[in-house]
Design a protein around this motif. Structure first.
Motif, PDB file in Angstrom:
ATOM      1  N   ILE A  92     -60.293 -35.363   7.023  1.00 11.93           N
ATOM      2  CA  ILE A  92     -59.486 -36.560   6.798  1.00 11.93           C
ATOM      3  C   ILE A  92     -60.355 -37.769   7.125  1.00 11.93           C
ATOM      4  CG2 ILE A  92     -57.348 -37.773   7.373  1.00 11.93           C
ATOM      5  CD1 ILE A  92     -56.278 -35.114   8.462  1.00 11.93           C
ATOM      6  N   LYS A  93     -60.663 -38.556   6.131  1.00 12.81           N
ATOM      7  CA  LYS A  93     -61.608 -39.655   6.318  1.00 12.81           C
ATOM      8  C   LYS A  93     -61.017 -40.826   7.087  1.00 12.81           C
ATOM      9  CE  LYS A  93     -64.264 -38.739   2.091  1.00 12.81           C
ATOM     10  NZ  LYS A  93     -64.714 -39.299   0.792  1.00 12.81           N
ATOM     11  N   ASP A  94     -59.740 -41.144   6.810  1.00 16.92           N
ATOM     12  CA  ASP A  94     -59.181 -42.371   7.380  1.00 16.92           C
ATOM     13  C   ASP A  94     -57.689 -42.193   7.655  1.00 16.92           C
ATOM     14  OD1 ASP A  94     -58.459 -44.896   8.103  1.00 16.92           O
ATOM     15  OD2 ASP A  94     -59.310 -45.906   6.357  1.00 16.92           O
ATOM     16  N   LEU A  95     -57.332 -42.034   8.927  1.00 17.16           N
ATOM     17  CA  LEU A  95     -55.926 -41.864   9.293  1.00 17.16           C
ATOM     18  C   LEU A  95     -55.190 -43.198   9.350  1.00 17.16           C
ATOM     19  CD1 LEU A  95     -56.226 -38.958  11.832  1.00 17.16           C
ATOM     20  CD2 LEU A  95     -54.552 -39.073   9.992  1.00 17.16           C
ATOM     21  N   ALA A  96     -55.919 -44.297   9.109  1.00 21.56           N
ATOM     22  CA  ALA A  96     -55.243 -45.595   8.996  1.00 21.56           C
ATOM     23  C   ALA A  96     -54.509 -45.686   7.669  1.00 21.56           C
ATOM     24  CB  ALA A  96     -56.254 -46.728   9.123  1.00 21.56           C
ATOM     25  N   GLU A  97     -54.921 -44.865   6.697  1.00 25.91           N
ATOM     26  CA  GLU A  97     -54.268 -44.837   5.395  1.00 25.91           C
ATOM     27  C   GLU A  97     -53.114 -43.834   5.398  1.00 25.91           C
ATOM     28  OE1 GLU A  97     -57.225 -43.874   2.537  1.00 25.91           O
ATOM     29  OE2 GLU A  97     -58.289 -45.795   2.723  1.00 25.91           O
ATOM     30  N   PRO A  98     -52.074 -44.060   4.590  1.00 29.38           N
ATOM     31  CA  PRO A  98     -50.952 -43.120   4.518  1.00 29.38           C
ATOM     32  C   PRO A  98     -51.431 -41.732   4.097  1.00 29.38           C
ATOM     33  CG  PRO A  98     -50.406 -45.189   3.430  1.00 29.38           C
ATOM     34  CD  PRO A  98     -51.867 -45.241   3.724  1.00 29.38           C
ATOM     35  N   GLN A  99     -50.914 -40.714   4.737  1.00 36.14           N
ATOM     36  CA  GLN A  99     -51.283 -39.334   4.433  1.00 36.14           C
ATOM     37  C   GLN A  99     -50.154 -38.671   3.645  1.00 36.14           C
ATOM     38  OE1 GLN A  99     -54.380 -38.070   5.252  1.00 36.14           O
ATOM     39  NE2 GLN A  99     -54.749 -40.195   5.898  1.00 36.14           N
ATOM     40  N   GLU A 100     -50.401 -38.417   2.391  1.00 34.03           N
ATOM     41  CA  GLU A 100     -49.362 -37.860   1.524  1.00 34.03           C
ATOM     42  C   GLU A 100     -48.900 -36.484   2.011  1.00 34.03           C
ATOM     43  OE1 GLU A 100     -48.788 -36.557  -3.162  1.00 34.03           O
ATOM     44  OE2 GLU A 100     -50.455 -37.872  -2.576  1.00 34.03           O
ATOM     45  N   LYS A 101     -49.830 -35.658   2.472  1.00 35.81           N
ATOM     46  CA  LYS A 101     -49.470 -34.315   2.921  1.00 35.81           C
ATOM     47  C   LYS A 101     -48.693 -34.321   4.225  1.00 35.81           C
ATOM     48  CE  LYS A 101     -53.280 -31.618   0.909  1.00 35.81           C
ATOM     49  NZ  LYS A 101     -54.417 -30.710   1.241  1.00 35.81           N
ATOM     50  N   TRP A 102     -49.070 -35.222   5.138  1.00 36.93           N
ATOM     51  CA  TRP A 102     -48.460 -35.235   6.469  1.00 36.93           C
ATOM     52  C   TRP A 102     -48.126 -36.681   6.856  1.00 36.93           C
ATOM     53  CZ3 TRP A 102     -53.944 -34.191   6.413  1.00 36.93           C
ATOM     54  CH2 TRP A 102     -54.264 -32.921   5.946  1.00 36.93           C
ATOM     55  N   PRO A 103     -47.124 -37.281   6.209  1.00 33.43           N
ATOM     56  CA  PRO A 103     -46.842 -38.705   6.421  1.00 33.43           C
ATOM     57  C   PRO A 103     -46.484 -39.060   7.867  1.00 33.43           C
ATOM     58  CG  PRO A 103     -45.073 -37.617   5.202  1.00 33.43           C
ATOM     59  CD  PRO A 103     -46.206 -36.672   5.242  1.00 33.43           C
ATOM     60  N   GLU A 104     -45.642 -38.248   8.496  1.00 35.40           N
ATOM     61  CA  GLU A 104     -45.223 -38.546   9.862  1.00 35.40           C
ATOM     62  C   GLU A 104     -46.374 -38.323  10.842  1.00 35.40           C
ATOM     63  OE1 GLU A 104     -42.418 -39.600  12.936  1.00 35.40           O
ATOM     64  OE2 GLU A 104     -42.618 -39.965  10.778  1.00 35.40           O
ATOM     65  N   TYR A 105     -47.041 -37.181  10.705  1.00 35.20           N
ATOM     66  CA  TYR A 105     -48.165 -36.895  11.594  1.00 35.20           C
ATOM     67  C   TYR A 105     -49.266 -37.935  11.407  1.00 35.20           C
ATOM     68  CZ  TYR A 105     -52.404 -35.011  13.538  1.00 35.20           C
ATOM     69  OH  TYR A 105     -53.574 -34.889  14.241  1.00 35.20           O
ATOM     70  N   GLY A 106     -49.598 -38.247  10.153  1.00 31.13           N
ATOM     71  CA  GLY A 106     -50.669 -39.190   9.882  1.00 31.13           C
ATOM     72  C   GLY A 106     -50.432 -40.540  10.532  1.00 31.13           C
ATOM     73  N   ARG A 107     -49.217 -41.059  10.392  1.00 29.08           N
ATOM     74  CA  ARG A 107     -48.899 -42.377  10.964  1.00 29.08           C
ATOM     75  C   ARG A 107     -48.995 -42.354  12.481  1.00 29.08           C
ATOM     76  NH1 ARG A 107     -44.521 -44.431  13.239  1.00 29.08           N
ATOM     77  NH2 ARG A 107     -43.247 -42.611  12.729  1.00 29.08           N
ATOM     78  N   ARG A 108     -48.409 -41.336  13.090  1.00 27.24           N
ATOM     79  CA  ARG A 108     -48.364 -41.281  14.549  1.00 27.24           C
ATOM     80  C   ARG A 108     -49.711 -40.868  15.155  1.00 27.24           C
ATOM     81  NH1 ARG A 108     -42.735 -38.354  16.010  1.00 27.24           N
ATOM     82  NH2 ARG A 108     -43.511 -38.797  18.121  1.00 27.24           N
TER      83      ARG A 108
END
Length: 227
Positions: A92-108
């Motif tokens: 995962i290159k950039d967790l500042a960007e929305p993660q389509e696969k894991w939206p909740e995990y990615g944001r938090r």
């Protein structure tokens, strides 16, 4: 990346991993090596997934534990994907960007201070998965070269972990056999019975109390008999 220097580091690491005396020390050294060897890696840990329950092993930083707990709480994340879809690696290159696969995990996860992540499957066994996960507090840190380095590290780690686990299981088996033998000797002396009868007594009590044979044997050794 200086691949010649990296190759030398990997050779030293491989010998170091195989020289560890226990499973725990092997796991600790695996994650320490990840931070030392993989460019951009700030923290590392091994996540073991039992069904939907998460266990964190050998974390080098509290960030690793918090990330694993977040995946368990949200029920999503790259490690869950690896288990459910048999994906051997992710980056995962950039967790500042929305993660389509894991939206909740990615944001938090980004709120936790994670900028980028990589993970590599170490083993799968029945409903259990183990993966080596690498973290950076910066975005865009992990490159294709970092991923290749991580793959090589994970490959060596998987072999070392398997070797350590086998040795540990053997040691446990030898210890259990010694404990059972000692308990049989105690029963033979106290009850004036033969070896086969002593073993049958241990097995019967184990079944009646629904306690493992080795635990019954340990109780006999500690108390000097069957309470």
């Amino acid at each position: 990346m200086d691949w010649e220097s990296f190759a030398e580091q990997m050779a030293v690491m491989a010998r170091d991993l195989l020289a560890q005396e226990s499973v725990d020390s092997t796991l600790d050294r695996i994650t320490e090596c990840a931070v030392e060897i993989v460019e951009g890696c700030d923290a590392a840990g091994i996540l073991v997934l039992h069904g939907r329950r998460v266990e964190t092993l050998a974390p080098t930083d509290g960030l690793v534990v918090r990330s694993d707990q977040l995946q368990e709480k949200t029920g999503e994340g790259p490690c869950f994907d690896a288990a459910l879809r048999s994906e051997p690696a992710y980056r995962i290159k950039d967790l500042a960007e929305p993660q389509e696969k894991w939206p909740e995990y990615g944001r938090r996860a980004h709120e936790l201070g994670i900028g980028s992540m990589m993970g590599f499957l170490l083993y799968t066994r029945e409903e259990e998965l183990g993966s080596l996960n690498l973290y950076s507090r910066s975005t865009g840190t992990f490159t294709k070269g970092s991923e290749t380095a991580g793959w090589l590290l994970a490959s060596h780690a998987a072999v070392a972990f398997s070797s350590a686990r086998t040795a540990d299981q053997l040691q446990q088996a030898l210890s259990t056999r010694h404990t059972i033998g000692e308990a049989m000797g105690i029963l033979m002396e106290r009850l004036k019975i033969g070896e086969d009868d002593a073993f049958n007594v241990l097995r019967r009590v184990s079944q009646e109390r629904n306690i493992k044979l080795r635990d019954i044997a340990r109780q006999v050794c500690e108390s000097g008999g069957l309470d």
